[in-house]
Write a protein that holds these residues in place. Structure first.
Motif, PDB file in Angstrom:
ATOM      1  N   THR A  60       0.831  -1.212   0.000  1.00 31.96           N
ATOM      2  CA  THR A  60       0.000   0.000   0.000  1.00 31.96           C
ATOM      3  C   THR A  60       0.860   1.254   0.000  1.00 31.96           C
ATOM      4  O   THR A  60       0.606   2.203  -0.765  1.00 31.96           O
ATOM      5  CB  THR A  60      -0.928   0.003   1.233  1.00 31.96           C
ATOM      6  N   LEU A  61       1.890   1.282   0.859  1.00 38.61           N
ATOM      7  CA  LEU A  61       2.775   2.454   0.893  1.00 38.61           C
ATOM      8  C   LEU A  61       3.449   2.668  -0.457  1.00 38.61           C
ATOM      9  O   LEU A  61       3.543   3.805  -0.943  1.00 38.61           O
ATOM     10  CB  LEU A  61       3.834   2.265   1.978  1.00 38.61           C
ATOM     11  N   ALA A  62       3.918   1.569  -1.082  1.00 35.42           N
ATOM     12  CA  ALA A  62       4.592   1.697  -2.377  1.00 35.42           C
ATOM     13  C   ALA A  62       3.626   2.192  -3.447  1.00 35.42           C
ATOM     14  O   ALA A  62       3.969   3.082  -4.251  1.00 35.42           O
ATOM     15  CB  ALA A  62       5.182   0.338  -2.779  1.00 35.42           C
ATOM     16  N   ALA A  63       2.406   1.647  -3.460  1.00 36.67           N
ATOM     17  CA  ALA A  63       1.427   2.060  -4.475  1.00 36.67           C
ATOM     18  C   ALA A  63       1.036   3.520  -4.299  1.00 36.67           C
ATOM     19  O   ALA A  63       0.946   4.283  -5.278  1.00 36.67           O
ATOM     20  CB  ALA A  63       0.185   1.162  -4.373  1.00 36.67           C
ATOM     21  N   VAL A  64       0.822   3.938  -3.050  1.00 32.26           N
ATOM     22  CA  VAL A  64       0.412   5.322  -2.803  1.00 32.26           C
ATOM     23  C   VAL A  64       1.544   6.290  -3.152  1.00 32.26           C
ATOM     24  O   VAL A  64       1.320   7.310  -3.819  1.00 32.26           O
ATOM     25  CB  VAL A  64      -0.012   5.492  -1.325  1.00 32.26           C
ATOM     26  N   GLN A  65       2.759   5.972  -2.744  1.00 32.72           N
ATOM     27  CA  GLN A  65       3.869   6.872  -3.049  1.00 32.72           C
ATOM     28  C   GLN A  65       4.141   6.947  -4.542  1.00 32.72           C
ATOM     29  O   GLN A  65       4.439   8.013  -5.080  1.00 32.72           O
ATOM     30  CB  GLN A  65       5.139   6.404  -2.309  1.00 32.72           C
ATOM     31  N   TRP A  66       4.046   5.786  -5.224  1.00 36.68           N
ATOM     32  CA  TRP A  66       4.237   5.788  -6.677  1.00 36.68           C
ATOM     33  C   TRP A  66       3.179   6.664  -7.351  1.00 36.68           C
ATOM     34  O   TRP A  66       3.475   7.455  -8.242  1.00 36.68           O
ATOM     35  CB  TRP A  66       4.151   4.368  -7.217  1.00 36.68           C
ATOM     36  N   ALA A  67       1.941   6.514  -6.914  1.00 31.52           N
ATOM     37  CA  ALA A  67       0.852   7.283  -7.535  1.00 31.52           C
ATOM     38  C   ALA A  67       0.986   8.770  -7.241  1.00 31.52           C
ATOM     39  O   ALA A  67       0.802   9.611  -8.136  1.00 31.52           O
ATOM     40  CB  ALA A  67      -0.493   6.756  -7.029  1.00 31.52           C
TER      41      ALA A  67
END
Length: 342
Positions: free
Chosen positions: A184-191
């Motif tokens: 979740t952290l990776a997806a949110v930061q990427w987005a």
């Protein structure tokens, strides 16, 4: 500045992840924070729930803090992942991974469908439409049409893999919750760091200005809505593993309000704030239940005993104190301390 300090500042998230990964191997006691050693099944269960709700709050902040969308229906997508996976396991007899994959797709599809309708409105109208959808979903689950959802009793999960069932496998569930948090952290930061994330920031600040630039905010908001809903559905699947079933409480608007409190408590629109808020809220909710039922509270005069014996009252008081003392949330505390030292 000391080179070691620079290294720690740069790599502390990775170091923190390593520490979290080895927690099940630790026998370190934390009196007052946890009932038993960190690596005990009870402590791991509570820590796993903290990680799941920290990740859920982080995903919800994609709407509230990053795009400026106040949704009261986020619980619906969390519950769709939980109930869809549970039903495919227990009723359709599918294997866990197949059921989980289809449950995730169901959550993504539901968020795309309801988001496409809700985002036709803006402001308070959008908030009310999402609330209406959430209420409809909650009533549907509790009325139990066709005996599918289990009604108020919920639905116990069967057919889970053996390595995910039983107190002796709590560490496996903890690692799954940790993996969900990292994803979740990776997806949110990427987005957020992508070009579309900068458009979200523009929509949050001034949607009309984005339109003047020739962009259509609707599509960008729908992407944020579907991404947040899909992450919530994935969280619902992890929650199903942790609790062993689906309960109607996960569909209620109170559930979404809890996510809202977590985000505000930690700091909306910040990188780590929603995660911190989710962890603190979940931990306090469980620990304050023990305090509310303690002999100390039971021995107080009735004028104090009655309100203080309610965990939600204690949690509400704690929330008000934090909001007044830290207007930007807990995530803003380090900056406030640095300014105080200067």
């Amino acid at each position: 500045m000391n080179p070691l300090v620079n290294v720690l500042r740069r790599w502390w998230p990775a170091l923190g992840l390593v520490v979290l990964a080895v927690v099940p191997y630790s026998a370190l006691p934390l009196p007052g924070l946890l009932d038993g050693p960190i690596g005990s099944p009870g402590s791991l269960q509570l820590l796993a729930l903290c990680l799941v709700f920290g990740a859920l709050a982080t995903g919800y902040d994609l709407l509230l803090g990053r795009t400026g969308l106040l949704s009261f229906g986020h619980a619906l997508y969390f519950a769709s992942g939980t109930y869809a996976t549970d039903l495919l396991l227990t009723s359709a007899g599918l294997g866990f991974w197949t059921a989980a994959g289809l449950g995730l797709l169901a959550g993504a599809a539901l968020s795309a469908l309801l988001g496409a309708v809700s985002l036709r409105m803006s402001g308070i109208g959008f908030a009310m439409v999402t609330l209406a959808f959430a209420q409809a979903g909650s009533i549907l689950v509790q009325r139990d049409p066709g005996g599918v959802t289990g009604g108020e009793e919920g639905l116990a999960a069967t057919g889970l893999p053996g390595w995910l069932v039983g107190i002796q496998h709590t560490a496996n569930l903890y690692w799954i919750a940790l993996a969900y948090l990292v994803l979740t952290l990776a997806a949110v930061q990427w987005a957020v760091r992508s070009p579309i994330g900068r458009v979200w920031e523009g929509i949050r600040e001034n949607e009309r200005r984005v339109e003047v630039l020739g962009l259509r905010p609707y599509g960008f908001k729908l992407v944020a809505f579907v991404l947040a809903g899909t992450l919530a559905a994935l969280g619902g699947i992890v929650y199903l593993l942790l609790t062993g079933g689906a309960t109607p409480q996960a569909t209620s608007s109170d559930f979404t309000l809890s996510l809202l409190v977590m985000v505000i408590l930690g700091g909306s629109g910040t990188r780590w704030g929603p995660l911190v808020g989710g962890v603190l809220y979940t931990w306090a909710q469980h620990r304050l239940a023990g305090l509310a039922g303690s002999d100390t509270i039971a021995g107080l005069p009735s004028a104090l005993r009655v309100p203080l014996s309610q965990p939600l009252f204690l949690l509400g008081v704690l929330f008000v104190i934090v909001v007044y003392a830290l207007p930007g949330g807990v995530a803003g505390l380090p900056a406030r301390l640095r300014r105080a030292r200067a």
